[in-house]
Design a protein around this motif. Structure first.
Motif, PDB file in Angstrom:
ATOM      1  N   ASP A  12       0.403  -7.198 -11.303  1.00  9.87           N
ATOM      2  CA  ASP A  12       0.820  -7.036  -9.905  1.00  9.87           C
ATOM      3  C   ASP A  12       0.118  -8.033  -9.003  1.00  9.87           C
ATOM      4  O   ASP A  12       0.707  -8.603  -8.093  1.00  9.87           O
ATOM      5  CB  ASP A  12       0.519  -5.611  -9.429  1.00  9.87           C
ATOM      6  CG  ASP A  12       1.569  -4.638  -9.949  1.00  9.87           C
ATOM      7  OD1 ASP A  12       1.386  -3.438  -9.770  1.00  9.87           O
ATOM      8  OD2 ASP A  12       2.562  -5.105 -10.544  1.00  9.87           O
ATOM      9  N   ALA A  16       1.821 -10.646  -6.679  1.00 13.25           N
ATOM     10  CA  ALA A  16       1.618 -10.629  -5.235  1.00 13.25           C
ATOM     11  C   ALA A  16       1.181 -11.999  -4.751  1.00 13.25           C
ATOM     12  O   ALA A  16       1.640 -12.492  -3.721  1.00 13.25           O
ATOM     13  CB  ALA A  16       0.587  -9.564  -4.873  1.00 13.25           C
ATOM     14  N   ALA A  30       9.961  -7.644   5.627  1.00 15.88           N
ATOM     15  CA  ALA A  30       8.784  -7.882   4.786  1.00 15.88           C
ATOM     16  C   ALA A  30       7.779  -8.770   5.506  1.00 15.88           C
ATOM     17  O   ALA A  30       8.152  -9.745   6.155  1.00 15.88           O
ATOM     18  CB  ALA A  30       9.216  -8.524   3.486  1.00 15.88           C
ATOM     19  N   ALA A  33       0.965  -9.957   2.976  1.00 11.27           N
ATOM     20  CA  ALA A  33       0.048  -8.870   2.644  1.00 11.27           C
ATOM     21  C   ALA A  33      -0.982  -8.621   3.753  1.00 11.27           C
ATOM     22  O   ALA A  33      -1.477  -7.522   3.885  1.00 11.27           O
ATOM     23  CB  ALA A  33      -0.659  -9.172   1.333  1.00 11.27           C
ATOM     24  N   THR A  41       2.353   0.553   6.069  1.00  9.97           N
ATOM     25  CA  THR A  41       3.136  -0.364   5.232  1.00  9.97           C
ATOM     26  C   THR A  41       3.141   0.107   3.788  1.00  9.97           C
ATOM     27  O   THR A  41       2.264   0.855   3.349  1.00  9.97           O
ATOM     28  CB  THR A  41       2.568  -1.795   5.264  1.00  9.97           C
ATOM     29  OG1 THR A  41       1.220  -1.748   4.780  1.00  9.97           O
ATOM     30  CG2 THR A  41       2.628  -2.383   6.656  1.00  9.97           C
ATOM     31  N   ARG A  43       3.962  -1.583  -0.149  1.00 13.81           N
ATOM     32  CA  ARG A  43       4.258  -2.778  -0.927  1.00 13.81           C
ATOM     33  C   ARG A  43       5.260  -2.405  -2.030  1.00 13.81           C
ATOM     34  O   ARG A  43       5.034  -1.437  -2.763  1.00 13.81           O
ATOM     35  CB  ARG A  43       2.960  -3.301  -1.546  1.00 13.81           C
ATOM     36  CG  ARG A  43       3.097  -4.615  -2.298  1.00 13.81           C
ATOM     37  CD  ARG A  43       1.821  -4.894  -3.100  1.00 13.81           C
ATOM     38  NE  ARG A  43       0.637  -4.964  -2.257  1.00 13.81           N
ATOM     39  CZ  ARG A  43       0.124  -6.094  -1.795  1.00 13.81           C
ATOM     40  NH1 ARG A  43       0.704  -7.244  -2.089  1.00 13.81           N
ATOM     41  NH2 ARG A  43      -0.954  -6.087  -1.058  1.00 13.81           N
ATOM     42  N   GLY A  46       5.626  -6.300  -4.815  1.00 16.95           N
ATOM     43  CA  GLY A  46       4.823  -7.375  -4.285  1.00 16.95           C
ATOM     44  C   GLY A  46       5.045  -7.653  -2.816  1.00 16.95           C
ATOM     45  O   GLY A  46       4.162  -8.173  -2.151  1.00 16.95           O
ATOM     46  N   ALA A  47       6.190  -7.301  -2.271  1.00 13.50           N
ATOM     47  CA  ALA A  47       6.465  -7.583  -0.862  1.00 13.50           C
ATOM     48  C   ALA A  47       6.078  -6.380  -0.013  1.00 13.50           C
ATOM     49  O   ALA A  47       6.294  -5.240  -0.418  1.00 13.50           O
ATOM     50  CB  ALA A  47       7.947  -7.905  -0.673  1.00 13.50           C
ATOM     51  N   VAL A  48       5.495  -6.653   1.165  1.00 13.84           N
ATOM     52  CA  VAL A  48       5.027  -5.572   2.031  1.00 13.84           C
ATOM     53  C   VAL A  48       6.103  -5.221   3.047  1.00 13.84           C
ATOM     54  O   VAL A  48       6.701  -6.100   3.673  1.00 13.84           O
ATOM     55  CB  VAL A  48       3.714  -5.995   2.749  1.00 13.84           C
ATOM     56  CG1 VAL A  48       3.278  -4.897   3.717  1.00 13.84           C
ATOM     57  CG2 VAL A  48       2.632  -6.257   1.717  1.00 13.84           C
ATOM     58  N   HIS A  49       6.378  -3.912   3.170  1.00 17.36           N
ATOM     59  CA  HIS A  49       7.419  -3.436   4.084  1.00 17.36           C
ATOM     60  C   HIS A  49       6.828  -2.476   5.092  1.00 17.36           C
ATOM     61  O   HIS A  49       5.936  -1.697   4.775  1.00 17.36           O
ATOM     62  CB  HIS A  49       8.536  -2.741   3.299  1.00 17.36           C
ATOM     63  CG  HIS A  49       9.254  -3.659   2.365  1.00 17.36           C
ATOM     64  ND1 HIS A  49      10.371  -4.361   2.727  1.00 17.36           N
ATOM     65  CD2 HIS A  49       8.971  -4.023   1.084  1.00 17.36           C
ATOM     66  CE1 HIS A  49      10.771  -5.109   1.704  1.00 17.36           C
ATOM     67  NE2 HIS A  49       9.933  -4.919   0.696  1.00 17.36           N
ATOM     68  N   SER A 108       1.426   0.957  -3.407  1.00 14.28           N
ATOM     69  CA  SER A 108       2.186  -0.127  -4.043  1.00 14.28           C
ATOM     70  C   SER A 108       3.187   0.456  -5.042  1.00 14.28           C
ATOM     71  O   SER A 108       2.829   1.289  -5.878  1.00 14.28           O
ATOM     72  CB  SER A 108       1.215  -1.073  -4.758  1.00 14.28           C
ATOM     73  OG  SER A 108       1.936  -2.043  -5.483  1.00 14.28           O
ATOM     74  N   THR A 110       6.334  -0.329  -7.875  1.00 13.44           N
ATOM     75  CA  THR A 110       7.089  -1.276  -8.695  1.00 13.44           C
ATOM     76  C   THR A 110       8.359  -0.589  -9.160  1.00 13.44           C
ATOM     77  O   THR A 110       8.304   0.503  -9.735  1.00 13.44           O
ATOM     78  CB  THR A 110       6.265  -1.724  -9.928  1.00 13.44           C
ATOM     79  OG1 THR A 110       5.028  -2.292  -9.481  1.00 13.44           O
ATOM     80  CG2 THR A 110       7.030  -2.770 -10.742  1.00 13.44           C
TER      81      THR A 110
END
Lengths: 196, 721
Positions: A12, A16, A30, A33, A41, A43, A46-49, A108, A110
């Protein structure tokens, strides 16, 4: 509880780091980080929302599917009985339908969409599912694949019997069970050889 | 030569299915989408007295609540293509628990669900009608569900039984069981310029078009049905159900795209189930084990308004040679929703009874159960004397028995610690169902081939099999073939049910490819030949002739819209097989486990042995579910399904199914069933398994179980004495 294998965390981190370099190409929602700490937020792959303004009733599953259009995780029962919505939360498998998205600040996730490499190379589990014909309609398959990744990293792929038990949270009505078991065994061996 | 046929090619839909890229109906989004949530009746029978949508409309995000008053009057449509003759939300009568009474439409799924929970409805309940074999009735022939004669008699059964040296008469029972595909049925409907488009979970794209066209009074051409991937069907998505009709109406009323996705609970009441089936089998045999008479009577439950019937005697009609045969199927009304064909219908329930009775007869005779089957092998169809289109059941018995080690099995039950091990076997049989099909194939000058057919993907392997057939016929690598499917804008095909797609759509694909070849040969004949040049690639020929592309349409037809068991022709068409199982029973805890199984089949040509093996393993697993756990219990007070979920209803999980399941296909080509020589395999794997398991339990413990499923309470203390 089961000890965490460090391998997925390492993977990961690598992902990232590579995504950070791609930041300008990410969707509007997005952020890199290093977003301000005040906004909640999450993740994903890998993308932060941003989680701000989220309907508190929204499950992680609906949030992934409706907000992020990550529709790999499926809604088969919406009550944690079928496993079709399995995703990894901080490396552990969870039923995304049983987790409220608003509770996941700083965590986080996946999903099945985040398993293959950026160049399209499949994760060893994904490849093994194809090699062993471990699916038919494909509806439970994203959940099976994600669950299998965790089953292996948890150390629960030591034998056929162990795999069958630890993969029993994921229903497959087409009933590709023996092929799924064979795929997990094969993928576990490939990952042990460092092919992951 | 058909170099594409028989190759164990990996699934071409592998990558999209293991990466989550494959889109199912509920995965599709459109701008302005409204989410629909259904309000359903909590009573089995009675009347909707009052319904107040106001509390739902007060929920933020709820846009609209639709009731029966908002519905158009739907026109009557035959069943099928509609699943049921009584369409939803047309009046205030409640005919089953779970019947939709209102639709809440909202901007988000959360708001729609919250709104649905707040719709205030009052009902007047009548007593539910429960299953009783004493109210059995003959089905009306107005429904296409009644595709066989409910009664069949040949020879003198009373005389055959009177003359028999041994007789077996027993009753068998199985509860309702639900399909439970992993994907809940869902539809996204959108109207544009008077044309309706649906993205839907379907086993029959064209059927949904016809069903909606009839109900809504639209020309079929104004409805486009898209179903790229369907997340399992097993019969639950064969015909047109309320989600399709109600989504279409909701989208019309609101002028916005609407997605209606069933909950798992709604799957239990709006997609059918295999009905409760009560059966009685009587067999007579002479001292050598040859059958003198077979009587098989069944009653299955149906709804208050539709005549769905389970022809449980379908297997008995075709299985064994006997001078006397008396078969009957009846239905009994209940205030449950309509049952539906489920993998495997008819022969599935029926062969549990017949093959259990055959095992009882073998025991009475002191004969090996396999020898009893061999002694009664039917060389022609026992129901009408017609010759078989093809049959290699003797080989299937022999080769299956050898793989299992049947002849070498211990005659007495063996022990493994707490476990008692038993072995059992059963015959398998399935009617061949056929539907006409069409396909189009286009060769482009760049060498790519596009294959097109309206047929849908439910996971049976057709996304690989059809390109395989085309590539084989054209002599090109499969990588150059692209399949377009799951769309009523493409050539018409039948449903992916009745184990029919590979043989029927595959035949149309083969016909299209052969016609394309013939056209290419015609073009080649008009072109000046290059002396001594090697055979020219088809696309090179196309370029030399100045053509951008070349198409051909192929068809598979037999003069009828539907055929069962080859009645359209001169040969009886069925598939056959044998299943052998080893079961372990722990009588102290009442546990039962499947140790290993062998399925050996005579089913015509196998186009892709790899996907075929997976289908048979799936079928055997379905049989294990039927034998060991599956039951949708009906609450006797409320007349509704007690548990409408996957936590209160058991279906097989990975831990239930051993790796040691061996699948064998006898080398066979059926010259009559179609040009591919293939028949169908989707359902027969589920046939016979429950009987083989019950027979193994008898071998292990001496206890004969005639009520499914075989649960711990039936096994406790068995064989301990």
């Amino acid at each position: 509880m089961t000890p965490m294998d460090p391998a997925p965390l390492r993977r990961d981190l690598v992902r990232a780091a590579s995504l950070a370099a791609l930041a300008p190409a990410l969707p509007v929602a997005a952020q890199p980080a290093a977003a301000p700490a005040a906004a909640p937020t999450l993740r994903v792959n890998g993308a932060v929302h941003d989680l701000a303004g989220l309907d508190p009733r929204t499950t992680l599953l609906d949030w992934l599917r409706e907000r992020l259009d990550l529709t790999g995780a499926k809604k088969g029962c919406n009550e944690g009985a079928c496993g079709a919505c399995t995703v990894l939360l901080d490396g552990r498998r969870v039923n995304a339908c049983l987790v409220l998205a608003a509770t996941l600040d700083g965590r986080s996730v996946t999903t099945v969409e985040g398993l293959a490499r950026a160049d399209g190379t499949l994760h060893p589990v994904q490849q093994a599912f194809i090699d062993h014909d471990a699916f038919q309609c494909g509806y439970c398959t994203p959940g099976q694949v994600v669950s299998a990744v965790a089953c292996i990293t948890e150390g629960h792929a030591g034998s056929e019997a162990e795999i069958r038990e630890w993969m029993s949270g994921n229903l497959c009505r087409c009933a590709a069970y023996p092929q799924i078991t064979a795929a997990v065994q094969d993928a576990a061996a490939r990952m042990a050889r460092g092919e992951a | 030569m058909n170099e594409g046929l028989g190759s164990p090619m990996p699934r071409r839909d592998g990558r999209i299915k293991v990466t989550g890229a494959a889109r199912f109906a509920a995965d599709v989004k459109l701008p302005g989408l409204l989410h629909a949530a259904l309000v359903t009746a909590p009573i089995a029978r009675g009347r909707l007295v009052a319904l107040d949508p106001a509390p739902a409309l007060a929920v933020p995000g709820v846009a609209r609540v639709l009731t029966a008053a908002d519905m158009p009057r739907f026109a009557a449509v035959t069943t099928p293509p509609m699943a049921t003759a009584v369409q939803p939300m047309q009046d205030d009568v409640i005919r089953f628990e779970g019947q939709p009474v209102a639709i809440v439409l909202a901007a988000t799924p959360e708001a729609a669900e919250a709104g649905a929970a707040r719709v205030a409805a009052r009902y007047a309940a009548d007593a539910p009608l429960l299953f009783s074999g004493e109210r059995a009735e003959v089905p009306s022939r107005e429904s296409f569900y009644v595709f066989e004669e409910p009664d069949l008699a040949r020879g003198d059964v009373p005389a055959g039984l009177a003359a028999a040296a041994h007789r077996v008469a027993a009753r068998y029972h199985q509860p309702p069981r639900h399909h439970n595909p992993m994907e809940n049925s869902a539809t996204l409907a959108v109207w544009e310029d008077g044309r309706l488009t649906l993205h839907t979970a379907a086993q029959w794209t064209y059927g949904v078009r016809y069903g909606l066209a009839g109900a809504l009074g639209l020309a079929p051409e104004r409805i486009r049905v898209l179903a790229a991937h369907t997340g399992g069907g097993f019969g639950a998505k064969g015909y047109t159900w309320p989600h399709q009709l109600l989504a279409a109406v909701a989208a019309q009323v609101t002028g916005r795209p609407v997605r209606l996705a069933y909950t798992r609970a709604q799957m239990y009441t709006m997609t059918g189930y295999q009905p409760e089936v009560a059966q009685e089998v009587t067999l007579g045999a002479d001292a050598a084990g040859r059958l003198t008479a077979v009587r098989h009577a069944s009653v299955s439950n149906t709804s208050l308004t539709d005549d769905y019937i389970e022809f449980a005697h379908a297997g008995s009609a075709g299985m064994y040679a006997t001078p006397a045969l008396q078969l009957s199927a009846r239905m009994a009304r209940t205030s449950l929703n309509i049952p539906m064909a489920m993998r495997a219908p008819h022969e599935g329930p029926g062969m549990f009874a017949l093959e259990s009775a055959m095992d009882e007869m073998a025991h009475a005779l002191g004969m090996d159960p396999l020898d009893l089957r061999l002694a009664n092998h039917a060389d022609a169809d026992p129901s009408d004397g017609r010759p078989w289109s093809s049959k290699k059941l003797r080989e299937a018995y022999g080769e299956g028995a050898a793989l299992f080690g049947w002849r070498e099995r211990p005659r007495q039950a063996a022990r493994d610690g707490h476990w008692i091990l038993g072995t059992g076997m059963a015959s398998c049989i399935m009617t061949v169902f056929r539907f006409p099909a069409s396909a189009r194939i286009t060769l482009r000058a760049d060498g790519q081939v596009v294959l097109e057919a309206g047929t849908q993907d439910i996971g049976t392997g057709t996304l690989t099999i059809f390109p395989q057939i085309a590539a084989g016929e054209l002599g090109i690598p499969i990588e150059r073939v692209t399949l377009r499917h799951g769309d009523t804008d493409l050539p018409e095909t039948g449903g992916t049910f009745g184990s029919s797609s590979t043989a029927c759509v595959g035949a149309a694909v083969q016909d299209a490819a052969r016609k394309l070849r013939a056209r290419l040969d015609g073009i080649a004949a008009l072109q000046p030949a290059s002396l001594g040049a090697p055979a020219e690639a088809p696309e090179a020929l196309l370029r030399r002739a100045g053509l951008a592309d070349l198409s051909a349409e192929g068809r598979y037809e037999f003069g009828r819209p539907f055929d069962a068991a080859g009645h359209a022709g001169s040969h009886a068409m069925r598939t056959f097989g044998a299943v052998f199982v080893e079961v372990a029973v722990d009588p102290e805890l009442g546990l039962m486990r499947l140790r290993r199984a062998v399925g050996s089949y005579s089913v015509g040509r196998i186009v892709n042995p790899r996907t075929a093996r997976s289908q048979m393993i799936g079928g055997i697993t379905w049989g294990w579910g039927m034998a060991a756990m599956e039951a949708s219990v009906v609450d006797p007070a409320l007349g509704r399904f007690l548990s409408k979920n996957l936590s209160g209803v058991a279906i097989p999980v990975n831990a239930d199914i051993p790796a040691d399941i061996r699948i064998h296909f006898v080398d066979e080509v059926d010259p009559h069933a179609g040009p591919l020589g293939a028949k169908g395999i989707g359902e027969i794997g589920a046939v016979g398994v429950a009987a083989a398991v019950a027979n193994a339990v008898f071998h292990a413990t001496g206890r004969r179980i005639r009520d499914l499923p075989i649960l711990p309470e039936g096994l406790l203390g068995a064989g301990a004495g």
